[in-house]
Design a protein around this motif. Structure first.
Motif, PDB file in Angstrom:
ATOM      1  N   VAL A 132      35.857  47.856  40.179  1.00  0.00           N
ATOM      2  CA  VAL A 132      37.215  47.646  40.680  1.00  0.00           C
ATOM      3  C   VAL A 132      37.203  47.551  42.201  1.00  0.00           C
ATOM      4  CG1 VAL A 132      39.546  48.598  40.819  1.00  0.00           C
ATOM      5  CG2 VAL A 132      38.252  48.796  38.689  1.00  0.00           C
ATOM      6  N   ILE A 133      36.470  48.432  42.850  1.00  0.00           N
ATOM      7  CA  ILE A 133      36.360  48.388  44.310  1.00  0.00           C
ATOM      8  C   ILE A 133      35.850  47.023  44.760  1.00  0.00           C
ATOM      9  CG2 ILE A 133      35.052  49.268  46.294  1.00  0.00           C
ATOM     10  CD1 ILE A 133      35.154  52.035  44.946  1.00  0.00           C
ATOM     11  N   ALA A 134      34.792  46.534  44.117  1.00  0.00           N
ATOM     12  CA  ALA A 134      34.192  45.261  44.519  1.00  0.00           C
ATOM     13  C   ALA A 134      35.174  44.109  44.349  1.00  0.00           C
ATOM     14  CB  ALA A 134      32.923  45.011  43.704  1.00  0.00           C
ATOM     15  N   LEU A 135      35.886  44.073  43.237  1.00  0.00           N
ATOM     16  CA  LEU A 135      36.822  42.978  42.979  1.00  0.00           C
ATOM     17  C   LEU A 135      37.991  42.995  43.959  1.00  0.00           C
ATOM     18  CD1 LEU A 135      36.766  43.218  39.102  1.00  0.00           C
ATOM     19  CD2 LEU A 135      36.192  41.148  40.402  1.00  0.00           C
ATOM     20  N   VAL A 136      38.535  44.184  44.211  1.00  0.00           N
ATOM     21  CA  VAL A 136      39.669  44.278  45.133  1.00  0.00           C
ATOM     22  C   VAL A 136      39.222  43.956  46.562  1.00  0.00           C
ATOM     23  CG1 VAL A 136      41.425  45.796  46.103  1.00  0.00           C
ATOM     24  CG2 VAL A 136      40.888  45.925  43.668  1.00  0.00           C
ATOM     25  N   ALA A 137      38.066  44.470  46.975  1.00  0.00           N
ATOM     26  CA  ALA A 137      37.570  44.186  48.322  1.00  0.00           C
ATOM     27  C   ALA A 137      37.245  42.705  48.493  1.00  0.00           C
ATOM     28  CB  ALA A 137      36.334  45.033  48.614  1.00  0.00           C
ATOM     29  N   LEU A 138      36.732  42.072  47.447  1.00  0.00           N
ATOM     30  CA  LEU A 138      36.486  40.629  47.495  1.00  0.00           C
ATOM     31  C   LEU A 138      37.796  39.875  47.725  1.00  0.00           C
ATOM     32  CD1 LEU A 138      34.236  38.486  47.106  1.00  0.00           C
ATOM     33  CD2 LEU A 138      34.780  38.492  44.669  1.00  0.00           C
ATOM     34  N   ALA A 139      38.851  40.289  47.020  1.00  0.00           N
ATOM     35  CA  ALA A 139      40.167  39.675  47.203  1.00  0.00           C
ATOM     36  C   ALA A 139      40.692  39.880  48.614  1.00  0.00           C
ATOM     37  CB  ALA A 139      41.160  40.256  46.182  1.00  0.00           C
ATOM     38  N   MET A 140      40.501  41.088  49.147  1.00  0.00           N
ATOM     39  CA  MET A 140      40.999  41.374  50.490  1.00  0.00           C
ATOM     40  C   MET A 140      40.193  40.649  51.566  1.00  0.00           C
ATOM     41  SD  MET A 140      43.669  43.204  50.083  1.00  0.00           S
ATOM     42  CE  MET A 140      43.918  42.239  48.583  1.00  0.00           C
ATOM     43  N   GLY A 141      38.895  40.455  51.334  1.00  0.00           N
ATOM     44  CA  GLY A 141      38.097  39.674  52.270  1.00  0.00           C
ATOM     45  C   GLY A 141      38.532  38.224  52.298  1.00  0.00           C
ATOM     46  N   LEU A 142      38.794  37.667  51.109  1.00  0.00           N
ATOM     47  CA  LEU A 142      39.301  36.299  51.009  1.00  0.00           C
ATOM     48  C   LEU A 142      40.618  36.171  51.760  1.00  0.00           C
ATOM     49  CD1 LEU A 142      39.410  33.432  49.822  1.00  0.00           C
ATOM     50  CD2 LEU A 142      40.360  34.432  47.723  1.00  0.00           C
ATOM     51  N   ARG A 143      41.491  37.145  51.555  1.00  0.00           N
ATOM     52  CA  ARG A 143      42.783  37.092  52.240  1.00  0.00           C
ATOM     53  C   ARG A 143      42.636  37.242  53.760  1.00  0.00           C
ATOM     54  NH1 ARG A 143      47.117  41.628  52.464  1.00  0.00           N
ATOM     55  NH2 ARG A 143      47.147  41.522  50.195  1.00  0.00           N
ATOM     56  N   ASN A 144      41.858  38.243  54.189  1.00  0.00           N
ATOM     57  CA  ASN A 144      41.723  38.483  55.623  1.00  0.00           C
ATOM     58  C   ASN A 144      41.089  37.300  56.342  1.00  0.00           C
ATOM     59  OD1 ASN A 144      42.158  41.464  56.934  1.00  0.00           O
ATOM     60  ND2 ASN A 144      41.999  41.549  54.710  1.00  0.00           N
ATOM     61  N   GLY A 145      40.078  36.704  55.720  1.00  0.00           N
ATOM     62  CA  GLY A 145      39.466  35.539  56.323  1.00  0.00           C
ATOM     63  C   GLY A 145      40.455  34.396  56.473  1.00  0.00           C
TER      64      GLY A 145
END
Length: 229
Positions: A132-145
């Motif tokens: 769950v951490i990996a999936l959410v952080a991946l989403a947040m990285g996509l958004r932040n970028g």
């Protein structure tokens, strides 16, 4: 100045608070409050949207402070960076197009990743927390970028430190003009508006339900985002 060649209508530096893109970013700011509540309170004191906090948490864990996870924080950091790389690739792919399909693709990507994280959380209860951490952080990285490439002033969606500093430094009390004070206050309120229900849901119902709420909000944002193309 236009932050990205795809931004051909209103330059991002001149976007007002009621512009559709501003409304998208304000909504995503509220989702950040939800996400940080989910991950910090429900997944072992790990940040997935705020990497400044996450780096500090890694320091706490390495120093032996109880309740903090080096592994969880490193998983989050690695996934976040991966998401940011994807955001950069996505921005290049949409370089010569209007920003609407670009932003919509990024928001849909976030919605899909949060949706998968939600399904995993319902299936596992968030234990172990790393998927769950990996999936959410991946989403947040996509958004932040993506948000970084857009460069809408005072609309980072995940970090309020500079927003609050600018609110004070450019206030009339400091001899300024209160430029963009409304936008900065809205960003703070939006983050709180996500963090409060996020924390309540995590404390009373676990991580899956607030993740579902985050997914629904981001999906609705992707569906509803429109600009004149």
């Amino acid at each position: 100045m236009t932050a990205h060649p795809a931004s051909r209508s209103v330059p991002t530096a001149r976007i007002g608070n009621r512009h559709p893109l501003s409304l998208v970013l304000i909504t995503l700011t509220a989702v950040s409050g939800l996400v940080d509540a989910i991950c910090y309170l429900g997944l072992g004191h790990v940040f997935t949207a705020n990497m400044t906090g996450n780096v500090v948490v890694i320091g706490f864990a390495l120093a032996g402070a109880p309740g903090f996870s080096v592994t969880g924080s490193l998983v989050s950091l690695a996934a976040f960076l991966t998401g940011a790389v994807v955001a950069g690739r996505l921005a290049r792919a949409f370089r010569d197009r209007h920003r609407v399909p670009w932003v919509r693709a990024a928001v849909w990507g976030e919605a899909v990743l949060l949706g998968i994280a939600t399904a995993v959380a319902f299936a596992t209860g968030g234990r172990p927390p790393y998927p769950v951490i990996a999936l959410v952080a991946l989403a947040m990285g996509l958004r932040n970028g993506t948000v970084g490439k857009l460069a809408v002033p005072d609309m980072t969606t995940t970090v309020l430190t500079r927003t609050l500093a600018a609110l004070a430094a450019e206030s009339r009390l400091a001899g300024g003009t209160d430029a963009r004070s409304v936008r900065r206050i809205i960003a703070v309120v939006a983050m709180l508006a996500g963090a409060i229900p996020g924390a309540w849901l995590v404390l009373h119902h676990g991580v899956a339900w607030p993740l579902l709420l985050s997914t629904v909000i981001v999906t609705a944002t992707a569906v509803g985002y429109r600009e004149r193309e």
